[in-house]
Enzyme design. Structure first.
Site, mmCIF file in Angstrom:
data_model
loop_
_atom_site.group_PDB
_atom_site.id
_atom_site.type_symbol
_atom_site.label_atom_id
_atom_site.label_comp_id
_atom_site.label_asym_id
_atom_site.label_seq_id
_atom_site.Cartn_x
_atom_site.Cartn_y
_atom_site.Cartn_z
ATOM 1 N N ALA A 65 -4.121 0.048 -9.911
ATOM 2 C CA ALA A 65 -4.784 0.017 -8.604
ATOM 3 C C ALA A 65 -4.198 1.063 -7.646
ATOM 4 O O ALA A 65 -3.264 1.803 -7.972
ATOM 5 C CB ALA A 65 -4.673 -1.386 -8.011
ATOM 6 N N HIS A 66 -4.747 1.083 -6.439
ATOM 7 C CA HIS A 66 -4.392 2.087 -5.433
ATOM 8 C C HIS A 66 -2.920 2.004 -5.038
ATOM 9 O O HIS A 66 -2.338 0.932 -4.941
ATOM 10 C CB HIS A 66 -5.265 1.932 -4.180
ATOM 11 C CG HIS A 66 -5.090 0.608 -3.498
ATOM 12 N ND1 HIS A 66 -4.140 0.376 -2.543
ATOM 13 C CD2 HIS A 66 -5.756 -0.559 -3.646
ATOM 14 C CE1 HIS A 66 -4.220 -0.866 -2.120
ATOM 15 N NE2 HIS A 66 -5.191 -1.466 -2.774
#
Length: 348
Positions: free
Chosen positions: A238-239
């Protein structure tokens, strides 16, 4: 493959015995499937007692067997020798398009290094830089302002979104998406309001990314995959995640936003890491571990929440005894109740 034993010995840095090296072999096989035109690598000592009966053109071993007439190549590390030969065969079998295919769409101000190959139906955005000897096989999208290093191989149907940086000697397998939007929302008045992700993804040198991996770009800043890390198929990162050097992420691992994974850590299959977690260096997490709290360096953990591996093994073994223990407990409870009734009668 059709290589002489002399050439194979050169590739694997081995010493020839029982042969002049001119014998040609056509393939590599296991001891069980060996034939007189194949070479066999002996990894396991269990084959030593029966090594005379391995029906191979030649065997690769770590010690010379003086009583075996089969041609032998002696090396210091059989597994490494095996990898070297397979790498030679693999590279020879690669048949990439050479040059820039006529169907390629090139954006403005694209800079291509020497010996770059871009296969059919690739789309390259504006201000993209692709360094020497890199191969884009076919049907690949490269967004604006992407930088790709030397000796990179990107397989079909990969999407690399804008503002991604990829180092040297990187391999990206089919179906992966690098730099997709992160999953981030704020809640207002019962609605989910999307947080735009305007950051980057940085992938350092010598990283391999398996098939159908997704690596989201950062909200701001960078999602970072450090050098030497290997990512299996179907992993999600994820980010703003930071993956350290030489990390192994096995199939179906999921790492939530802003977590950090230390150098040389191994996350086994289907392990999940919640957001803003710090996993230390040299950690090993067993399969399906749910990491919901920080893990210190050099720990071996398993389970949800993660606990020391040996403790979790004991719990797993004990849990299998629970049905029998429940029956025994029920019988014991019944006996205690009967004894209580007798005791009450006696006291009266």
């Amino acid at each position: 493959m059709n290589l002489t034993l002399k050439k194979i010995a050169e590739i694997v840095s081995g010493q020839l015995y029982n042969t002049d090296g001119e014998l040609i072999v056509s393939d590599v096989s296991t001891p069980e499937d060996a034939t007189k035109d194949k070479i066999c690598f002996i990894f396991d000592k269990k084959y030593y007692n029966n090594i005379k009966n391995i029906n191979a053109a030649a065997i690769v071993v770590e010690n010379f067997f003086a009583d075996v007439d089969t041609p032998q190549i002696v090396v210091s590390d059989v597994q490494l020798a095996f990898v070297r030969l397979l790498n030679k065969i693999f590279l020879e079998r690669q048949n990439f398009y050479k040059g820039i295919h006529q169907t390629v769409v090139l954006g403005k101000d694209v800079v291509l290094g020497n010996n770059v190959s871009i296969g059919p139906y690739c789309v390259i955005g504006d201000n993209v830089e692709i360094a020497d000897n890199t191969v884009l096989v076919c049907q690949i999208f490269i967004g604006d302002n992407v930088k790709i290093g030397k000796n990179v191989v990107i397989y079909p149907n990969v999407t690399i979104r804008e503002n991604v940086t990829i180092g040297n000697n990187v391999i990206i397998h089919s179906g992966s998406v690098i730099g997709s939007d992160g999953f981030g929302y704020i809640q207002r008045n019962g609605k989910h309001i999307k947080i735009p992700h305007i950051g980057k993804v940085v992938i350092e040198d010598d990283v391999e990314i398996g098939a159908n991996v997704t690596i989201d770009r950062a909200t701001i800043g960078s999602t970072l995959i450090k050098k030497g890390t290997k990512i299996d198929n179907l992993v999600h990162i994820a980010h703003n995640v930071e993956i350290g050097e030489n990390v192994l992420l096995i199939a179906q691992v999921g790492i939530a936003g802003s977590s950090k994974i230390g150098d040389n850590t191994i996350l086994a299959g289907q392990t999940g890491v919640t957001d803003h977690i710090k996993v230390g260096k040299n950690v090993i997490a067993g399969p399906r571990t749910g990491i919901v709290q920080d893990v210190e360096d050099n720990k071996i953990v398993w389970g949800t929440p993660p606990i020391p591996f040996e403790e979790q093994k004991k719990i797993s073994v004990a849990s299998k005894r629970l049905p029998r223990l429940l029956i025994e407990f029920s019988k014991l409870k019944s006996k205690v109740e009967q004894l209580e009734k007798l005791l009450l009668k006696f006291l009266k």
